[in-house]
Design an enzyme around this catalytic site. Structure first.
Site, PDB file in Angstrom:
ATOM      1  N   LYS A  22    -100.870  92.652  -6.983  1.00  0.00           N
ATOM      2  CA  LYS A  22    -100.143  92.111  -5.815  1.00  0.00           C
ATOM      3  C   LYS A  22     -99.483  93.235  -5.013  1.00  0.00           C
ATOM      4  O   LYS A  22     -99.588  93.289  -3.797  1.00  0.00           O
ATOM      5  CB  LYS A  22     -99.057  91.130  -6.288  1.00  0.00           C
ATOM      6  CG  LYS A  22     -98.076  90.754  -5.191  1.00  0.00           C
ATOM      7  CD  LYS A  22     -97.011  89.787  -5.642  1.00  0.00           C
ATOM      8  CE  LYS A  22     -95.779  90.429  -6.229  1.00  0.00           C
ATOM      9  NZ  LYS A  22     -94.827  90.980  -5.266  1.00  0.00           N
ATOM     10  N   ASN A  23     -98.816  94.139  -5.704  1.00  0.00           N
ATOM     11  CA  ASN A  23     -98.048  95.157  -4.984  1.00  0.00           C
ATOM     12  C   ASN A  23     -98.925  96.286  -4.443  1.00  0.00           C
ATOM     13  O   ASN A  23     -98.440  97.180  -3.760  1.00  0.00           O
ATOM     14  CB  ASN A  23     -96.896  95.668  -5.848  1.00  0.00           C
ATOM     15  CG  ASN A  23     -95.833  94.591  -6.019  1.00  0.00           C
ATOM     16  OD1 ASN A  23     -95.840  93.594  -5.293  1.00  0.00           O
ATOM     17  ND2 ASN A  23     -94.937  94.769  -6.972  1.00  0.00           N
ATOM     18  N   CYS A 117     -82.417  89.141  -0.348  1.00  0.00           N
ATOM     19  CA  CYS A 117     -83.294  88.237  -1.076  1.00  0.00           C
ATOM     20  C   CYS A 117     -82.639  87.975  -2.419  1.00  0.00           C
ATOM     21  O   CYS A 117     -81.598  88.563  -2.728  1.00  0.00           O
ATOM     22  CB  CYS A 117     -84.697  88.805  -1.215  1.00  0.00           C
ATOM     23  SG  CYS A 117     -84.828  90.039  -2.474  1.00  0.00           S
ATOM     24  N   ARG A 122     -81.287  94.617  -0.709  1.00  0.00           N
ATOM     25  CA  ARG A 122     -82.521  95.308  -0.333  1.00  0.00           C
ATOM     26  C   ARG A 122     -82.562  95.788   1.125  1.00  0.00           C
ATOM     27  O   ARG A 122     -83.325  95.278   1.942  1.00  0.00           O
ATOM     28  CB  ARG A 122     -83.732  94.427  -0.656  1.00  0.00           C
ATOM     29  CG  ARG A 122     -83.825  94.122  -2.130  1.00  0.00           C
ATOM     30  CD  ARG A 122     -84.968  93.216  -2.455  1.00  0.00           C
ATOM     31  NE  ARG A 122     -86.231  93.901  -2.610  1.00  0.00           N
ATOM     32  CZ  ARG A 122     -87.372  93.284  -2.882  1.00  0.00           C
ATOM     33  NH1 ARG A 122     -87.402  91.980  -3.023  1.00  0.00           N
ATOM     34  NH2 ARG A 122     -88.490  93.954  -3.024  1.00  0.00           N
ATOM     35  N   PRO A 123     -81.749  96.784   1.456  1.00  0.00           N
ATOM     36  CA  PRO A 123     -81.767  97.313   2.832  1.00  0.00           C
ATOM     37  C   PRO A 123     -83.078  98.040   3.170  1.00  0.00           C
ATOM     38  O   PRO A 123     -83.915  98.275   2.293  1.00  0.00           O
ATOM     39  CB  PRO A 123     -80.586  98.287   2.846  1.00  0.00           C
ATOM     40  CG  PRO A 123     -80.317  98.623   1.423  1.00  0.00           C
ATOM     41  CD  PRO A 123     -80.811  97.484   0.584  1.00  0.00           C
ATOM     42  N   ASP A 305     -89.747  95.061 -12.737  1.00  0.00           N
ATOM     43  CA  ASP A 305     -90.531  93.825 -12.685  1.00  0.00           C
ATOM     44  C   ASP A 305     -90.894  93.295 -14.075  1.00  0.00           C
ATOM     45  O   ASP A 305     -91.479  92.210 -14.186  1.00  0.00           O
ATOM     46  CB  ASP A 305     -91.817  94.043 -11.858  1.00  0.00           C
ATOM     47  CG  ASP A 305     -91.509  94.321 -10.396  1.00  0.00           C
ATOM     48  OD1 ASP A 305     -90.386  94.033  -9.948  1.00  0.00           O
ATOM     49  OD2 ASP A 305     -92.401  94.834  -9.691  1.00  0.00           O
ATOM     50  N   ARG A 397     -96.355  83.141  -6.104  1.00  0.00           N
ATOM     51  CA  ARG A 397     -96.383  84.324  -5.247  1.00  0.00           C
ATOM     52  C   ARG A 397     -97.065  85.491  -5.947  1.00  0.00           C
ATOM     53  O   ARG A 397     -97.628  86.369  -5.295  1.00  0.00           O
ATOM     54  CB  ARG A 397     -94.958  84.753  -4.891  1.00  0.00           C
ATOM     55  CG  ARG A 397     -94.230  83.787  -4.003  1.00  0.00           C
ATOM     56  CD  ARG A 397     -92.915  84.354  -3.600  1.00  0.00           C
ATOM     57  NE  ARG A 397     -93.124  85.698  -3.041  1.00  0.00           N
ATOM     58  CZ  ARG A 397     -92.146  86.533  -2.731  1.00  0.00           C
ATOM     59  NH1 ARG A 397     -90.904  86.181  -2.902  1.00  0.00           N
ATOM     60  NH2 ARG A 397     -92.421  87.722  -2.233  1.00  0.00           N
TER      61      ARG A 397
HETATM   62  N1  EPU Z   1     -83.643 100.458  -1.072  1.00  0.00           N
HETATM   63  C1  EPU Z   1     -82.672 100.885  -0.194  1.00  0.00           C
HETATM   64  N2  EPU Z   1     -83.044 101.214   1.079  1.00  0.00           N
HETATM   65  C2  EPU Z   1     -84.334 101.134   1.491  1.00  0.00           C
HETATM   66  C3  EPU Z   1     -85.321 100.705   0.598  1.00  0.00           C
HETATM   67  C4  EPU Z   1     -84.946 100.370  -0.693  1.00  0.00           C
HETATM   68  O1  EPU Z   1     -81.492 100.955  -0.544  1.00  0.00           O
HETATM   69  O2  EPU Z   1     -84.608 101.456   2.671  1.00  0.00           O
HETATM   70  C5  EPU Z   1     -83.248 100.059  -2.429  1.00  0.00           C
HETATM   71  C6  EPU Z   1     -83.520  98.578  -2.664  1.00  0.00           C
HETATM   72  O3  EPU Z   1     -82.469  97.790  -2.170  1.00  0.00           O
HETATM   73  C7  EPU Z   1     -83.665  98.500  -4.152  1.00  0.00           C
HETATM   74  C8  EPU Z   1     -84.303  99.840  -4.498  1.00  0.00           C
HETATM   75  O4  EPU Z   1     -84.060 100.706  -3.375  1.00  0.00           O
HETATM   76  O5  EPU Z   1     -82.414  98.388  -4.760  1.00  0.00           O
HETATM   77  C9  EPU Z   1     -85.793  99.775  -4.777  1.00  0.00           C
HETATM   78  O6  EPU Z   1     -86.467  99.291  -3.643  1.00  0.00           O
HETATM   79  P1  EPU Z   1     -87.975  99.678  -3.271  1.00  0.00           P
HETATM   80  O7  EPU Z   1     -88.018  99.969  -1.817  1.00  0.00           O
HETATM   81  O8  EPU Z   1     -88.463 100.710  -4.223  1.00  0.00           O
HETATM   82  O9  EPU Z   1     -88.702  98.325  -3.582  1.00  0.00           O
HETATM   83  P2  EPU Z   1     -89.631  97.471  -2.623  1.00  0.00           P
HETATM   84  O10 EPU Z   1     -90.636  98.328  -1.971  1.00  0.00           O
HETATM   85  O11 EPU Z   1     -88.801  96.578  -1.775  1.00  0.00           O
HETATM   86  C10 EPU Z   1     -91.415  97.069  -4.508  1.00  0.00           C
HETATM   87  C11 EPU Z   1     -92.098  95.883  -5.122  1.00  0.00           C
HETATM   88  C12 EPU Z   1     -91.095  95.122  -5.975  1.00  0.00           C
HETATM   89  C13 EPU Z   1     -90.591  96.070  -7.069  1.00  0.00           C
HETATM   90  C14 EPU Z   1     -89.961  97.303  -6.425  1.00  0.00           C
HETATM   91  C15 EPU Z   1     -89.494  98.339  -7.431  1.00  0.00           C
HETATM   92  C16 EPU Z   1     -93.768  95.353  -3.480  1.00  0.00           C
HETATM   93  C17 EPU Z   1     -94.304  94.408  -2.469  1.00  0.00           C
HETATM   94  N3  EPU Z   1     -92.616  95.034  -4.060  1.00  0.00           N
HETATM   95  O12 EPU Z   1     -90.352  96.553  -3.703  1.00  0.00           O
HETATM   96  O13 EPU Z   1     -91.823  94.055  -6.594  1.00  0.00           O
HETATM   97  O14 EPU Z   1     -89.634  95.413  -7.862  1.00  0.00           O
HETATM   98  O15 EPU Z   1     -90.926  97.932  -5.552  1.00  0.00           O
HETATM   99  O16 EPU Z   1     -90.536  98.725  -8.249  1.00  0.00           O
HETATM  100  O17 EPU Z   1     -94.402  96.360  -3.773  1.00  0.00           O
HETATM  101  C18 EPU Z   1     -92.104  91.982  -7.662  1.00  0.00           C
HETATM  102  O18 EPU Z   1     -93.322  92.209  -7.639  1.00  0.00           O
HETATM  103  O19 EPU Z   1     -91.589  91.050  -8.320  1.00  0.00           O
HETATM  104  C19 EPU Z   1     -91.222  92.861  -6.882  1.00  0.00           C
HETATM  105  C20 EPU Z   1     -89.966  92.538  -6.567  1.00  0.00           C
END
Ligand code: EPU
Length: 418
Positions: A22-23, A117, A122-123, A305, A397
């Site tokens: 998925k990711n 969310c 998640r900023p 995850d 999802r």
């Molecule tokens: N963060 C910030 N600022 C940003 C981006 C992220 O502070 O601009 C923080 C987030 O708030 C969070 C942390 O950094 O606390 C990690 O966020 P990241 O950006 O790494 O995660 P993501 O890209 O939003 C993806 C996966 C998530 C998975 C995370 C961590 C996808 C579509 N989603 O999210 O998957 O938990 O990486 O590995 O790739 C799931 O599949 O259940 C899921 C939530």
């Protein structure tokens, strides 16, 4: 309302096949906007999130054809719209990933802010800071991010935290930029490598994916490609936990063992036997579950995850385990649902103290997010009596055919409509 009913099932035994990740597929679908040519993708998982991303790509002008059960063709010959509206972004945060590819393709994007969310605020500050470094002007107005550039220009970007989404958005924005972009302290997840391999197969020059520094040398144009998505390491990990939890033996196919090393290491610590083959793993319970401590970290650390599934497993361990969640600030909501099933868990800040018990009891519970939902399905397999899980849409999802797959290995599980 649709629910999942799970009854105590005994040991799960047999073979299961894992779907495409998925990711990986979500950013790869966004990246298929980077070329005017056709892209063909294989091992597409049948997931609600994939449907949401395909809807968004169609709104932006892409034509999408399902070629067969597992394959899609995306043809973004013309980008007719550069706005990703609130109704789609609010359904799925990953929709924000079209920002990088839209900017690369048409130099502008208007994308709704994803907002909070269930698992945390998640900023998107890291995405935006990176875009600004690449000569992209960013304004926010009435809940939307408006981004525009006269030409993306390569630069150094340092990420304060190795964000998966920010690394992906920046790779997409940089691949047709003028000059070289270096992304430092970037995410190293296998899904980052998969996205880089996909974009490279379109003619891009991305080096270093899977390490702390990615270098993207801009090229003029990208061309069409045909690509197969990597297996879903979290789906694999979830079924690996199911084998140990139920005292069974599962042969899990379509797994890259290197991608599930943290899960393998922890399952060995709790007392399971794991055999690693080239593209499959065998997980065999030895009839015990030892306590252990877990700290979630960016890859190659233990994945957030998989935290909910391990909290469940450790609820039935001999002794006390400590779980430290360092990625998301609010990812313990499943603990309350496990408590309804009789678990002994205490939460303080981002730490959970899990006191292992001999058993759980079935109850009505709620899937508070995707991974919490999967963990509750597993909980139902070992809890006395019946467990009824609501808000099943979260589970759909990210887990294709979870009910059907678990039925084939001996689970007493079904959907119910009320
Ligand atoms: N963060 C910030 N600022 C940003 C981006 C992220 O502070 O601009 C923080 C987030 O708030 C969070 C942390 O950094 O606390 C990690 O966020 P990241 O950006 O790494 O995660 P993501 O890209 O939003 C993806 C996966 C998530 C998975 C995370 C961590 C996808 C579509 N989603 O999210 O998957 O938990 O990486 O590995 O790739 C799931 O599949 O259940 C899921 C939530």
């Amino acid at each position: 309302m649709e629910t999942i009913i799970v009854k105590k099932s005994g040991a799960l035994n047999g073979h299961l096949k894992v779907n495409g990740s998925k990711n990986s597929i979500l950013p790869i679908l966004a990246a298929s906007l980077l070329t005017k040519d056709k892209c063909i993708l294989h091992e597409i998982p049948k997931l609600e999130d994939v449907n949401v991303m395909c809807n968004l790509l169609s709104k932006l002008g892409a034509k999408i054809n399902r070629l067969d059960d597992n394959s899609l063709e995306i043809h973004a010959e013309n980008i007719t719209n550069y706005e990703a509206p609130y109704d789609l972004i609010s359904k799925m945060r990953a929709s924000f990933l079209v920002m990088g590819s839209l900017l690369s393709r048409v130099n502008k994007a208007r994308v709704s802010m994803p907002g909070g969310c269930a698992i945390g605020t998640r900023p998107i500050d890291l995405h935006l800071k990176g875009f600004k470094n690449l000569n992209i002007n960013i304004n926010s107005n009435r809940g939307y991010i408006q981004a525009e550039t006269e030409g993306i220009t390569g630069n150094h970007v340092y990420l304060d935290f190795p964000s998966v989404g920010a690394t992906e958005n920046l790779m997409m924005a940089a691949c047709r930029a003028k000059g070289k972009t270096v992304i430092e302290n970037c995410a190293e997840e296998p899904e980052i490598v998969d996205l880089a391999n996909f974009i490279n197969s379109m003619g891009a020059k991305i080096e270093g994916a899977g390490t702390k520094t990615i270098t993207v040398t801009g090229v003029e144009e990208l061309h069409g490609t045909e690509y197969t998505i990597i297996p879903d390491r979290i789906e694999a990990g979830t079924y690996m936990v199911a084998a140990v939890l139920t005292g069974g033996e599962l042969h899990i196919d379509n797994v890259i063992p290197a991608h599930v090393q943290p899960v393998i290491a922890k399952l060995r610590e709790v007392g399971a036997e794991i055999i690693e083959n080239d593209s499959s793993v065998v997980v065999r319970s030895k009839g015990i579950i030892n306590s252990t401590d877990i700290k979630t970290l960016p890859y190659p650390g233990f994945p957030t995850d998989m935290q909910a599934q391990f909290m469940l497993l450790l609820s039935l361990a001999n002794g006390t385990s400590i779980i430290n969640e360092t990625i998301f600030e609010n990812r313990f909501m499943h603990a309350n649902e496990f408590l309804r099933m009789g678990a002994n868990i205490k939460i303080e800040g981002n730490t959970a103290v899990v006191n292992g018990l001999n058993g759980l009891t079935g109850a009505k519970v709620r899937a508070t997010d995707l991974r919490a939902g999967a963990a509750l399905v597993l909980a139902g397999l070992v809890a006395e009596g019946e467990t009824e899980i609501s808000e099943v849409h979260h589970i759909k999802r990210g887990y294709a055919d979870i009910v059907e797959k678990l039925q084939t290995v001996g689970a007493d599980i079904s959907y119910s409509m009320q």
